[in-house]
Design an enzyme around this catalytic site. Structure first.
Site, short mmCIF file in Angstrom:
data_model
loop_
_atom_site.label_atom_id
_atom_site.label_comp_id
_atom_site.label_asym_id
_atom_site.label_seq_id
_atom_site.Cartn_x
_atom_site.Cartn_y
_atom_site.Cartn_z
N HIS A 114 0.85 -1.23 -0.06
CA HIS A 114 -0.10 -0.18 0.00
C HIS A 114 0.88 1.19 -0.11
O HIS A 114 0.55 2.38 -0.86
CB HIS A 114 -1.01 -0.17 1.16
CG HIS A 114 -1.76 1.25 1.27
ND1 HIS A 114 -3.05 1.29 0.90
CD2 HIS A 114 -1.41 2.35 2.14
CE1 HIS A 114 -3.36 2.65 1.19
NE2 HIS A 114 -2.43 3.24 2.15
N GLU A 115 1.92 1.40 0.76
CA GLU A 115 2.79 2.45 0.84
C GLU A 115 3.44 2.59 -0.36
O GLU A 115 3.90 3.85 -0.99
CB GLU A 115 3.83 2.19 1.89
CG GLU A 115 3.00 2.10 3.50
CD GLU A 115 2.31 3.51 3.72
OE1 GLU A 115 2.57 4.52 3.44
OE2 GLU A 115 0.92 3.24 4.36
N HIS A 118 1.60 4.63 -2.82
CA HIS A 118 1.58 5.87 -2.72
C HIS A 118 2.68 6.55 -3.48
O HIS A 118 2.73 7.56 -3.91
CB HIS A 118 1.48 6.29 -1.09
CG HIS A 118 0.11 6.25 -0.55
ND1 HIS A 118 -0.85 6.92 -0.98
CD2 HIS A 118 0.04 5.70 0.61
CE1 HIS A 118 -2.01 6.69 -0.21
NE2 HIS A 118 -1.41 5.94 0.71
N GLU A 173 -6.02 6.87 -1.06
CA GLU A 173 -6.02 5.93 -0.18
C GLU A 173 -6.63 4.58 -0.97
O GLU A 173 -6.00 3.52 -0.85
CB GLU A 173 -6.65 6.10 1.13
CG GLU A 173 -5.97 7.15 1.89
CD GLU A 173 -4.60 6.70 2.52
OE1 GLU A 173 -4.35 5.48 2.43
OE2 GLU A 173 -3.92 7.23 3.38
#
Length: 254
Positions: A114-115, A118, A173
């Site tokens: 997930h990071e 980003h 997100e």
């Protein structure tokens, strides 16, 4: 273990909007300022050594992803009580030991994926630009000049603080959630871990003693809904395996 180290300065926000509009901010600026911020945080937080069980575990889980999707990544563990992980525009990934205590290896990969999302989606570029503006706003003339200047050590700490507190939009997100699922699927990991990781975050968000974590998660889409979105996609892909009731571990996961 303490909390992740930050410094709190008075915010001189009046120049931020004007300066942000004027600032010519490149990907190289984002990478340089991100590295400077992470270097500051590395120097002001307890970093797990190479012989730490946390470092050994993260090496085992994540080492093969140092070059991922065109990104060159570096990673460390902070020995702090905060439950968090973050990635920066320069490819720095920092995982907090208290998060590792709660997550299985696959869940940890889902969170890190997930990071990485980003970074790949350039959300971290927006975050570091905003953090820079908050730090440089103490010098209104410089902030509005359109030039990314070198920050003092105090300002670096303020920028690191702002970056750590960065709030991505709910759309960003959700896109990072999708990236995480794709990351897990691409590498043959258990995509159900995306679901169980979000279920654990939902349990944390609902805990009476987790007010700080609740505040951190306030800008995120609802963790239960994110878990259900991952479940729906796993079912569609034929990859769903019912994990049973998801609970928070009573002892740290090693």
């Amino acid at each position: 273990m303490g909390q992740a180290q930050k410094i709190n300065l008075g915010k001189a926000a009046s120049a931020v909007t004007k300066g942000a509009q004027a600032l010519s901010f490149t990907n190289e600026d984002a990478k340089r300022l991100s590295k400077e911020s992470v270097d500051w945080m590395d120097a002001h937080n307890p970093v797990a050594g190479k012989n730490s069980p946390y470092t050994k575990r993260l090496n085992r889980v994540f080492r093969k992803h140092q070059n991922e999707d065109g990104l060159k990544l570096n990673y460390k563990v902070y020995l702090v009580t905060d439950i968090n992980a973050f990635a920066c525009a320069d490819g720095s990934v920092r995982v907090f030991s208290s998060l590792m205590d709660l997550m299985t290896d696959d869940e940890l990969l889902a969170v890190i994926g997930h990071e990485i999302g980003h970074v790949k989606n350039e959300d971290t570029k927006d975050a570091i630009k905003s953090a820079y503006m908050r730090a440089a706003a103490q010098d209104a003339a410089s902030s509005a000049s359109g030039v990314v200047r070198k920050l003092s050590d105090t300002e670096l700490g303020e920028m690191a603080n702002a970056m750590l507190d960065a709030k991505h939009s709910k759309k960003q997100e959700s896109q990072a959630d999708e990236y995480s699922y794709n990351f897990m699927k691409k590498h043959g990991y258990n995509v159900v871990a995306v679901y169980t990781a979000f279920k654990k975050l939902a349990l944390l968000s609902g805990g009476a003693t987790q007010s700080k974590f609740q505040k951190m998660m306030s800008s995120h889409p609802d963790s239960e809904k994110r878990a259900e979105a991952a479940k729906k996609r796993a079912i569609k892909d034929g990859l769903w395996k019912d994990p049973g009731e998801v609970k928070l571990p009573t002892t740290p996961i090693e």
